[in-house]
Write a protein that holds these residues in place. Structure first.
Motif, short mmCIF file in Angstrom:
data_model
loop_
_atom_site.label_atom_id
_atom_site.label_comp_id
_atom_site.label_asym_id
_atom_site.label_seq_id
_atom_site.Cartn_x
_atom_site.Cartn_y
_atom_site.Cartn_z
N UNK A 176 0.84 -1.20 0.00
CA UNK A 176 0.00 0.00 0.00
C UNK A 176 0.87 1.25 0.00
N UNK A 177 1.95 1.22 0.78
CA UNK A 177 2.87 2.36 0.84
C UNK A 177 3.51 2.58 -0.53
N UNK B 284 1.26 4.47 -2.85
CA UNK B 284 1.20 5.89 -2.50
C UNK B 284 2.41 6.62 -3.07
N UNK C 166 2.09 7.02 -6.76
CA UNK C 166 1.16 8.09 -7.14
C UNK C 166 1.82 9.45 -7.03
N UNK C 167 2.48 9.69 -5.90
CA UNK C 167 3.20 10.96 -5.72
C UNK C 167 4.21 11.16 -6.85
N UNK D 139 2.48 12.12 -10.39
CA UNK D 139 2.03 13.50 -10.60
C UNK D 139 3.20 14.41 -10.97
N UNK E 233 -4.75 0.68 -3.32
CA UNK E 233 -5.44 1.61 -4.21
C UNK E 233 -4.46 2.13 -5.26
N UNK F 58 -5.47 16.62 -11.91
CA UNK F 58 -5.64 17.38 -10.67
C UNK F 58 -7.08 17.85 -10.51
N UNK G 60 6.41 23.85 -8.62
CA UNK G 60 6.49 22.48 -9.13
C UNK G 60 7.37 22.37 -10.37
N UNK H 125 10.04 11.97 -0.38
CA UNK H 125 9.03 12.74 0.35
C UNK H 125 8.14 11.83 1.21
N UNK H 126 7.77 10.68 0.66
CA UNK H 126 6.91 9.78 1.44
C UNK H 126 7.73 9.02 2.49
#
Lengths: 319, 349
Positions: free
Chosen positions: B56-57, B60, B63-64, B67, B193, B260, B275, B311-312
């Motif tokens: 799961x991590x 995430x 996904x980060x 983007x 997810x 977004x 960004x 970052x995560x």
């Protein structure tokens, strides 16, 4: 080559002129000429809903009081200090400012006071305004508001919560998290997210919820982050509830739908309105409102019990 | 005697050349350094942050990264072509604002807004490229100007049209569900997810890599960025390539903007600032040179992945939040230095 550069220059100039034509002409004054010129200086980020509501309140007061209002904003300490110098050179009759960076702004505030220009504070600086020599202060005591949230979490029996801060280093946001820490009996973790980057904000909240499964509440310090936090909770499969500081029309509808638990409203419209009105009362009638204490606009909780009353006004962008 | 030496020498020479060429071919790829960085950062957080080890991590983090990675692919191609785009960050917001405003105020259907936003984004890219080619200014200056102008327009026009600085919620409008499915849907597999943005990111990185390595346009991009004058001399349409690259960034920016918008329903008009530097950083960490002519699209994906993991990872490791940005910066620096070191060793071998 030169002619091409000239053409490009011409295009630029005409684009700039077009832009100027679009610019709103500040506050349209009533029929009579304005009596006074006041300046409002904030540390707000441009393009942020919250600051727009403050500005709407200030404009409403300026129209009612028939004064000319100059609105200026810069999110940095030096930038905001420089704006004070700027408006003093314009010989304004009063200044309303957010004391977000007390140490940097104090010398400029002294200059204004020496020049006999009344200065009132609003929104940020609840702990420092007296010491800085401001005449009055209107806003929410952020620490008190944070404590109120902490109490709320206690009554719901929460063991662990996160405080989502979108502007690392801003005193009034730190004060909110510190306030929660003060009264909350469980664990509070502060999570910083960058500006209004929603994808990053969401990923970071998800990461934190995955890292610590005991978290029972996510508190966002800005209302635009509330829907993002709700999504993050759903994505991570966590059972955490979400509450927020401040309001937006979207937050209001989420409270109505029962997804968002509550919003701590400091009523930014009132802050902007009162700040201008306090200056006007002082200039026209010598009044100093508050009697040496702050004029508080919050905290008030908006939740499922009173959201319908608020929603009407949120639609017009004044709540 | 002579016949023996003649018979032995050629196979010996072939044996010496063949394995070395393979080594160099792999290690000299621009993205190899970044791959080293990915492994370094991954192993680091895998060891110190227990939640980092869960699937799961990992999604995430992906996904980060996605983007950032989607625009970073286009930015990498642009940088290989020798140019910068500082306007890419706010242009994402411009695109989502354009879609939301046209959908809510003019057409009443989100797909019309999506189409208008595409035109707007491509036009911004074309304008950047056109100004660059016509004024002969450095792209840093041209795109810095458009960056500032877009930043102002985002706020001013939004306020002029909607009366506030955020767009209205579009989630109840006609066409929202299908647009959401295309740009921002996610698949839940078990407890995991997975955002569709991750899929697009991988596809874009693959297409970018294929274009660079296998097509004539790819050769043109390398030539234009490395040797502009020589490229012109051999008949490569340098101006068209440059304008095209800026429009490609426009396309990627539009795509990110649509994601977004449909993932978060409303847009704050002050969003996106800063960004552009992360896109450029992803491309550079991924092996692109700041001077152009060298780099890779797959590398930019690895660069974005390093940034996403960092970052995560800092959050999964539960480090003191006051130090957050410091940790992110330090990890990025480490990954980049390691990346450069690995590349230097690879090319000296």
């Amino acid at each position: 080559m030169i002619s091409i550069q000239k053409k490009a220059l011409l295009a630029m100039v005409s684009a700039a002129a077009l832009g100027a034509a679009f610019m709103a002409p500040g506050v349209a004054s009533a029929a009579a000429p304005a009596h006074y010129t006041f300046a409002m200086i904030t540390h707000g980020q441009p393009g942020d809903t919250f600051w727009d509501i403050i500005r709407k309140g200030a404009n409403a007061a300026a129209i009612k009081d028939n004064v000319k209002l100059i609105y200026l904003a810069n999110p940095t300490a030096s930038g905001e200090a420089q704006l004070i110098v700027n408006v003093l050179q314009q010989n304004v009759d009063g200044i309303a400012l957010t004391l977000a960076f007390p140490d940097s702004l104090e010398p400029m505030v002294k200059k204004a006071i020496d020049a006999k220009v009344p200065v009132v504070g609003f929104n940020a600086g609840g702990d420092n305004w007296k010491q800085a020599g401001l005449m009055s202060y209107v806003g929410q005591d952020e620490t008190v508001a944070g404590e109120a949230v902490g109490e709320k979490l206690n009554t719901e029996g929460v063991k662990s919560a996160i405080c989502v801060d979108q502007q690392q280093g801003a005193v009034q946001l730190e004060a909110r998290c510190d306030g929660i820490k003060k009264s909350f009996k469980g664990n509070l973790f502060v999570l910083y997210v960058p500006g209004y980057d929603m994808a990053s904000a969401q990923s970071r909240i998800v990461a934190k919820l995955q890292q610590d499964s005991t978290i029972g509440y996510v508190v966002t310090l800005g209302a635009p982050f509330a829907p993002t936090a709700l999504q993050a909770v759903a994505m991570s499969g966590s059972k955490a509830k979400v509450g927020t500081f401040d309001l937006t029309p979207r937050a209001t509808s989420l409270i109505k739908a029962g997804q968002l638990q509550w919003a701590v409203d400091q009523q930014p419209y009132v802050e902007g309105y009162e700040a201008v009105d306090l200056l006007w009362l002082y200039k026209t009638n010598g009044d100093v409102v508050g009697g040496g204490g702050p004029v508080l606009t919050g905290p008030t909780f908006v939740d499922s019990t009173n959201v319908d009353d608020v929603a009407r006004f949120a639609k017009t962008g004044t709540r | 005697m002579t016949t023996v030496t003649q018979g032995v020498a050629p196979p010996l020479a072939r044996r010496q050349v063949a394995p070395q060429a393979l080594w160099k071919k792999v290690l000299k790829r621009p993205e190899v350094g970044a791959l080293g960085g990915v492994i370094l950062v991954f192993v680091f957080f895998y060891c110190i942050a227990p939640p980092f080890r869960q699937l799961a991590a990992f999604t995430t983090i992906l996904y980060q990264s996605a983007t950032l990675g989607i625009p970073a692919v286009a930015v990498a191609l642009l940088m290989i072509g020798g140019e910068f785009d500082l306007s890419a960050g706010v242009a994402v917001t411009t695109s989502s604002l354009a879609a939301a405003i046209f959908a809510t105020q003019v057409f009443g259907n989100v797909w019309a807004g999506v189409a208008v936003a595409l035109v707007v984004s491509l036009a911004i890219g074309a304008l950047n490229g056109y100004l660059l080619v016509k004024t002969k200014l450095h792209s840093f200056l041209v795109t810095l100007s458009t960056f500032l102008m877009l930043q102002g327009l985002n706020i001013a026009i939004t306020k002029l049209v909607t009366g506030s600085v955020a767009t209205d919620d579009i989630s109840t409008m006609a066409g929202f569900n299908s647009a959401h499915a295309v740009f921002a849907s996610s698949i839940t597999i078990g407890k995991v997810n997975l955002s569709i943005a991750i899929l697009y990111w991988v596809i874009f990185a693959l297409i970018g890599t294929w274009v660079l390595l296998r097509t004539r346009v790819g050769n043109w991009i390398f030539a234009v960025g490395g040797q502009g004058d020589s490229a012109r001399a051999v008949g490569i349409p340098v101006k068209k390539v440059k304008i095209g690259l800026f429009m490609l960034v426009g396309f990627a920016v539009w795509f990110t903007g649509m994601h977004m918008l449909f993932a978060y329903d409303t847009v704050q008009s002050g969003a996106g600032i800063g960004n552009e530097l992360l896109y450029i950083a992803s491309a550079v960490v991924g092996g692109c040179l700041l001077t152009g002519g060298y780099g890779s699209a797959a590398g930019s994906a690895l660069g974005a992945f390093i940034f996403g993991m960092t970052t995560e990872g800092v959050i999964y490791a539960d480090w003191d939040p006051d130090w957050f940005m410091y940790f992110v910066g330090a990890m990025l620096l480490l990954a980049t230095v390691f990346n450069g070191w690995l590349r230097a060793r690879a090319s000296s071998r």
